[in-house]
Design a protein around this motif. Structure first.
Motif, mmCIF file in Angstrom:
data_model
loop_
_atom_site.group_PDB
_atom_site.id
_atom_site.type_symbol
_atom_site.label_atom_id
_atom_site.label_comp_id
_atom_site.label_asym_id
_atom_site.label_seq_id
_atom_site.Cartn_x
_atom_site.Cartn_y
_atom_site.Cartn_z
ATOM 1 N N SER A 1 0.821 -1.209 0.000
ATOM 2 C CA SER A 1 0.000 0.000 0.000
ATOM 3 C C SER A 1 0.859 1.265 0.000
ATOM 4 O O SER A 1 0.325 2.365 -0.039
ATOM 5 N N LYS A 2 2.185 1.091 0.033
ATOM 6 C CA LYS A 2 3.112 2.229 0.001
ATOM 7 C C LYS A 2 4.115 2.011 -1.118
ATOM 8 O O LYS A 2 4.721 0.948 -1.204
ATOM 9 N N SER A 3 4.286 3.011 -1.961
ATOM 10 C CA SER A 3 5.258 2.896 -3.056
ATOM 11 C C SER A 3 5.781 4.263 -3.437
ATOM 12 O O SER A 3 5.114 5.281 -3.235
ATOM 13 N N THR A 4 6.972 4.248 -4.004
ATOM 14 C CA THR A 4 7.528 5.437 -4.637
ATOM 15 C C THR A 4 7.724 5.103 -6.100
ATOM 16 O O THR A 4 8.357 4.102 -6.434
ATOM 17 N N PHE A 5 7.161 5.925 -6.955
ATOM 18 C CA PHE A 5 7.262 5.721 -8.392
ATOM 19 C C PHE A 5 8.261 6.719 -8.947
ATOM 20 O O PHE A 5 8.112 7.928 -8.744
ATOM 21 N N LEU B 1 3.397 7.482 -2.731
ATOM 22 C CA LEU B 1 1.973 7.212 -2.583
ATOM 23 C C LEU B 1 1.742 6.237 -1.438
ATOM 24 O O LEU B 1 2.425 5.220 -1.339
ATOM 25 N N LYS B 2 0.795 6.586 -0.582
ATOM 26 C CA LYS B 2 0.377 5.690 0.500
ATOM 27 C C LYS B 2 -1.142 5.609 0.452
ATOM 28 O O LYS B 2 -1.821 6.633 0.380
ATOM 29 N N THR B 3 -1.658 4.383 0.480
ATOM 30 C CA THR B 3 -3.099 4.178 0.375
ATOM 31 C C THR B 3 -3.661 3.655 1.695
ATOM 32 O O THR B 3 -2.922 3.330 2.621
ATOM 33 N N THR B 4 -4.974 3.534 1.735
ATOM 34 C CA THR B 4 -5.656 3.016 2.924
ATOM 35 C C THR B 4 -5.544 1.502 3.040
ATOM 36 O O THR B 4 -6.032 0.923 3.995
ATOM 37 N N GLY B 5 -4.902 0.873 2.085
ATOM 38 C CA GLY B 5 -4.746 -0.583 2.101
ATOM 39 C C GLY B 5 -4.774 -1.186 0.711
ATOM 40 O O GLY B 5 -4.332 -2.310 0.505
ATOM 41 N N ASP B 6 -5.291 -0.436 -0.249
ATOM 42 C CA ASP B 6 -5.302 -0.904 -1.636
ATOM 43 C C ASP B 6 -3.882 -0.924 -2.178
ATOM 44 O O ASP B 6 -2.994 -0.250 -1.655
ATOM 45 N N LEU B 7 -3.672 -1.688 -3.240
ATOM 46 C CA LEU B 7 -2.356 -1.745 -3.868
ATOM 47 C C LEU B 7 -2.003 -0.379 -4.446
ATOM 48 O O LEU B 7 -2.759 0.169 -5.254
ATOM 49 N N ALA B 8 -0.879 0.154 -4.028
ATOM 50 C CA ALA B 8 -0.460 1.478 -4.497
ATOM 51 C C ALA B 8 -0.310 1.504 -6.011
ATOM 52 O O ALA B 8 -0.647 2.491 -6.662
ATOM 53 N N CYS C 1 -0.032 11.550 -0.834
ATOM 54 C CA CYS C 1 0.629 11.553 -2.129
ATOM 55 C C CYS C 1 1.409 12.855 -2.244
ATOM 56 O O CYS C 1 0.873 13.933 -2.022
ATOM 57 N N GLY C 2 2.666 12.716 -2.557
ATOM 58 C CA GLY C 2 3.522 13.875 -2.745
ATOM 59 C C GLY C 2 4.588 13.542 -3.768
ATOM 60 O O GLY C 2 4.741 12.382 -4.167
ATOM 61 N N TYR C 3 5.309 14.547 -4.203
ATOM 62 C CA TYR C 3 6.366 14.285 -5.174
ATOM 63 C C TYR C 3 7.578 15.134 -4.884
ATOM 64 O O TYR C 3 7.498 16.144 -4.184
#
Length: 98
Positions: free
Chosen positions: A10-14, A56-63, A40-42
Motif C-alpha cells: 500500500s506504500k510505493s515510490t514511483f 503514494l500511501k493508500t488506505t490498504g489498496d495496492l499502491a 501523495c507527494g512528489y
C-alpha cells in the motif's frame, strides 16, 4: 520504476523519467482526490535531471493499482479539456465566419 516498502504494497515510490512539475503536480492533485489515498507527494531530486519521485500511501489498496487508476483519471480529464477547447474553438470560428 516502482520502489515498494518491503512488505507493504500500500506504500510505493514511483520514479518517472523525462517528467517534470507539470505531470507530477497534476497526478499528485488527482491522486489526493481519491478516497483510497492517505498521502501523495512528489519530489524532483535534482533540477538537472528530468526525473520525478512520486510517493503514494493508500488506505490498504495496492499502491500500483491506485496510481494506475489516477493516471487513467488524469488522462480522461485531459481528454475532456481538449474536447471542450476544440468545441469552443469551432464555435468561435463559426461565429467569426458568419
Amino acid at each position: 520504476m516502482e520502489l515498494r516498502s518491503n512488505s507493504d504494497d500500500s506504500k510505493s515510490t514511483f520514479c518517472l523519467v523525462d517528467e517534470d512539475h507539470t505531470f507530477a503536480n497534476s497526478i499528485r492533485y488527482t491522486l489526493n482526490q481519491d478516497p483510497r489515498v492517505t498521502y501523495c507527494g512528489y519530489s524532483i531530486p535534482h533540477p538537472s535531471f528530468n526525473r520525478v519521485n512520486i510517493r503514494l500511501k493508500t488506505t490498504g489498496d495496492l499502491a500500483k493499482e491506485v496510481f494506475k487508476d489516477g493516471c487513467l483519471k488524469l488522462k480522461l480529464m485531459c481528454c475532456h479539456v481538449r474536447s471542450t477547447f476544440d468545441d469552443a474553438l469551432s464555435e468561435f470560428k463559426e461565429t467569426k465566419t458568419n
